[in-house]
Design a protein around this motif. Structure first.
Motif, PDB file in Angstrom:
ATOM      1  N   THR A  28       0.809  -1.222   0.000  1.00 18.47           N
ATOM      2  CA  THR A  28       0.000   0.000   0.000  1.00 18.47           C
ATOM      3  C   THR A  28       0.841   1.271   0.000  1.00 18.47           C
ATOM      4  N   VAL A  29       2.123   1.154   0.392  1.00 17.14           N
ATOM      5  CA  VAL A  29       3.010   2.320   0.438  1.00 17.14           C
ATOM      6  C   VAL A  29       3.179   2.944  -0.946  1.00 17.14           C
ATOM      7  N   TYR A  30       2.962   2.135  -1.993  1.00 17.54           N
ATOM      8  CA  TYR A  30       3.206   2.610  -3.356  1.00 17.54           C
ATOM      9  C   TYR A  30       1.916   2.930  -4.124  1.00 17.54           C
ATOM     10  N   ALA A 118      13.558   9.746  13.756  1.00 18.16           N
ATOM     11  CA  ALA A 118      14.838   9.649  13.049  1.00 18.16           C
ATOM     12  C   ALA A 118      14.717   8.746  11.829  1.00 18.16           C
ATOM     13  N   GLU A 119      13.950   7.664  11.959  1.00 16.65           N
ATOM     14  CA  GLU A 119      13.738   6.783  10.809  1.00 16.65           C
ATOM     15  C   GLU A 119      12.992   7.514   9.695  1.00 16.65           C
ATOM     16  N   LEU A 120      11.978   8.275  10.064  1.00 21.68           N
ATOM     17  CA  LEU A 120      11.249   9.052   9.059  1.00 21.68           C
ATOM     18  C   LEU A 120      12.174  10.029   8.356  1.00 21.68           C
ATOM     19  N   ASP A 121      13.075  10.652   9.093  1.00 19.45           N
ATOM     20  CA  ASP A 121      14.007  11.612   8.495  1.00 19.45           C
ATOM     21  C   ASP A 121      14.900  10.932   7.459  1.00 19.45           C
ATOM     22  N   VAL A 122      15.305   9.713   7.738  1.00 13.38           N
ATOM     23  CA  VAL A 122      16.144   8.976   6.797  1.00 13.38           C
ATOM     24  C   VAL A 122      15.340   8.576   5.558  1.00 13.38           C
ATOM     25  N   ARG A 123      14.089   8.208   5.777  1.00 10.23           N
ATOM     26  CA  ARG A 123      13.269   7.695   4.682  1.00 10.23           C
ATOM     27  C   ARG A 123      12.775   8.786   3.738  1.00 10.23           C
ATOM     28  N   THR A 124      12.163   9.846   4.261  1.00 12.77           N
ATOM     29  CA  THR A 124      11.432  10.747   3.379  1.00 12.77           C
ATOM     30  C   THR A 124      11.306  12.150   3.951  1.00 12.77           C
ATOM     31  N   THR A 125      11.276  13.115   3.050  1.00 20.00           N
ATOM     32  CA  THR A 125      11.047  14.513   3.411  1.00 20.00           C
ATOM     33  C   THR A 125       9.602  14.937   3.156  1.00 20.00           C
ATOM     34  N   CYS A 126       8.782  14.030   2.638  1.00 22.28           N
ATOM     35  CA  CYS A 126       7.414  14.380   2.236  1.00 22.28           C
ATOM     36  C   CYS A 126       6.468  14.286   3.432  1.00 22.28           C
ATOM     37  N   PRO A 127       5.834  15.374   3.839  1.00 20.86           N
ATOM     38  CA  PRO A 127       4.930  15.329   5.004  1.00 20.86           C
ATOM     39  C   PRO A 127       3.777  14.352   4.816  1.00 20.86           C
ATOM     40  N   THR A 128       3.246  14.282   3.607  1.00 21.13           N
ATOM     41  CA  THR A 128       2.129  13.371   3.347  1.00 21.13           C
ATOM     42  C   THR A 128       2.562  11.925   3.511  1.00 21.13           C
ATOM     43  N   ALA A 131       3.209  10.990   7.187  1.00 17.01           N
ATOM     44  CA  ALA A 131       1.956  10.727   7.895  1.00 17.01           C
ATOM     45  C   ALA A 131       1.397   9.363   7.521  1.00 17.01           C
ATOM     46  N   ARG A 132       1.538   9.007   6.253  1.00 18.06           N
ATOM     47  CA  ARG A 132       1.020   7.715   5.807  1.00 18.06           C
ATOM     48  C   ARG A 132       1.773   6.572   6.486  1.00 18.06           C
ATOM     49  N   LEU A 133       3.089   6.669   6.530  1.00 20.07           N
ATOM     50  CA  LEU A 133       3.867   5.622   7.186  1.00 20.07           C
ATOM     51  C   LEU A 133       3.526   5.527   8.671  1.00 20.07           C
ATOM     52  N   SER A 134       3.334   6.670   9.299  1.00 23.48           N
ATOM     53  CA  SER A 134       3.020   6.686  10.737  1.00 23.48           C
ATOM     54  C   SER A 134       1.690   6.023  11.033  1.00 23.48           C
ATOM     55  N   ASP A 135       0.759   6.076  10.067  1.00 21.87           N
ATOM     56  CA  ASP A 135      -0.583   5.521  10.269  1.00 21.87           C
ATOM     57  C   ASP A 135      -0.725   4.100   9.725  1.00 21.87           C
ATOM     58  N   ASP A 136       0.306   3.584   9.072  1.00 19.59           N
ATOM     59  CA  ASP A 136       0.232   2.286   8.396  1.00 19.59           C
ATOM     60  C   ASP A 136       0.528   1.164   9.400  1.00 19.59           C
ATOM     61  N   THR A 137      -0.491   0.413   9.770  1.00 19.66           N
ATOM     62  CA  THR A 137      -0.312  -0.655  10.764  1.00 19.66           C
ATOM     63  C   THR A 137       0.439  -1.857  10.198  1.00 19.66           C
ATOM     64  N   ALA A 138       0.493  -1.986   8.866  1.00 18.33           N
ATOM     65  CA  ALA A 138       1.224  -3.094   8.249  1.00 18.33           C
ATOM     66  C   ALA A 138       2.703  -2.776   8.063  1.00 18.33           C
TER      67      ALA A 138
END
Length: 238
Positions: A28-30, A118-128, A131-138
């Protein structure tokens, strides 16, 4: 899990892209990328992170490539998904017409654990996308800090890849430095490496995601014309 994105019914399909996500990611990430490529009339099939079950991922890719899906057929991988896509093609496990490799991790990695921000900072600069990764239970938090399977880098032998390759890499990738991947792409028989300014590790889901998608579509359009990737545009002096 496989998620499908198809071309609009009024447009003939122009090819098929099979997507292999990176560490911790699910299909779903893609969604955003799948929708954008399908809007340009490419059929997209997105699998889950192949590090979870490499054998199952291999079987899934093979099954998709034997379906009656329009060519050219392209494997697109991000992070370890890119490494896995490269080794599948280098070892002739699957046959495709081209590869797209984003955020390729080909240098040794020290395993460590950082907090979620810190993991989010490494992964992506996109706020949207953050937020999606933070809410993704999978989504599997912390998976990024586990090094790729130890034999994958050797098996993903650039010199053994026989098809055209598009590399997409963030200039600000802190996990897989741009300088470290240039040599791998230089060993390809037919490869191009595009760097995206201001982009972290997930080169497909940063604030530059529209540019990444446009670069991919341009590669696909050239691939449709031939394996030598004919030039389709030029900047002319005014």
């Amino acid at each position: 899990m496989t998620i499908s994105f198809d071309n609009p019914p009024q447009l003939a399909a122009r090819g098929t892209v099979v997507v292999l996500p990176g560490r911790g990611e699910d299909a779903t990430v893609y969604e955003r990328l799948g929708l954008r490529l399908s809007f340009d009339a490419y059929r997209v099939r997105v699998l889950d992170d192949p590090t979870r079950d490499p054998a199952a991922a291999t079987s899934a890719v093979k099954a998709l490539l034997t379906e009656d899906l329009p060519g050219p057929h392209v494997l697109l991988g991000s992070d370890t998904g890119a490494l896995f896509a490269a080794l599948l093609v280098a070892e002739w496990t699957v046959t495709v017409d081209g590869l797209v490799l984003a955020g390729l991790p080909i240098t040794p990695q020290d395993e460590k654990v950082l907090d979620w921000q810190a993991e989010l900072d490494v992964r992506t600069t996109c706020p949207t996308h953050r937020a999606r990764l933070s809410d993704d239970t999978a989504f599997q938090r912390g998976a990024l800090w586990h090094a790729p399977p130890p034999d994958w880098t050797d098996r993903a032998n650039a010199a053994g890849v026989p098809v055209p390759v598009l590399g997409i890499h963030g200039t600000d990738d802190p996990l897989s430095k741009l300088d470290n991947v240039r040599g791998w792409f230089a060993r390809l028989s037919h490869g191009e490496l595009i760097s995206l300014a201001g982009t972290a590790h997930d080169a497909l889901n940063n604030q530059t995601h529209r540019t990444a998608a446009a670069v991919i579509v341009r590669f696909l359009e050239r691939l449709r014309l031939g394996a030598d990737l004919p030039v389709i545009d030029r900047v002319e002096a005014v």
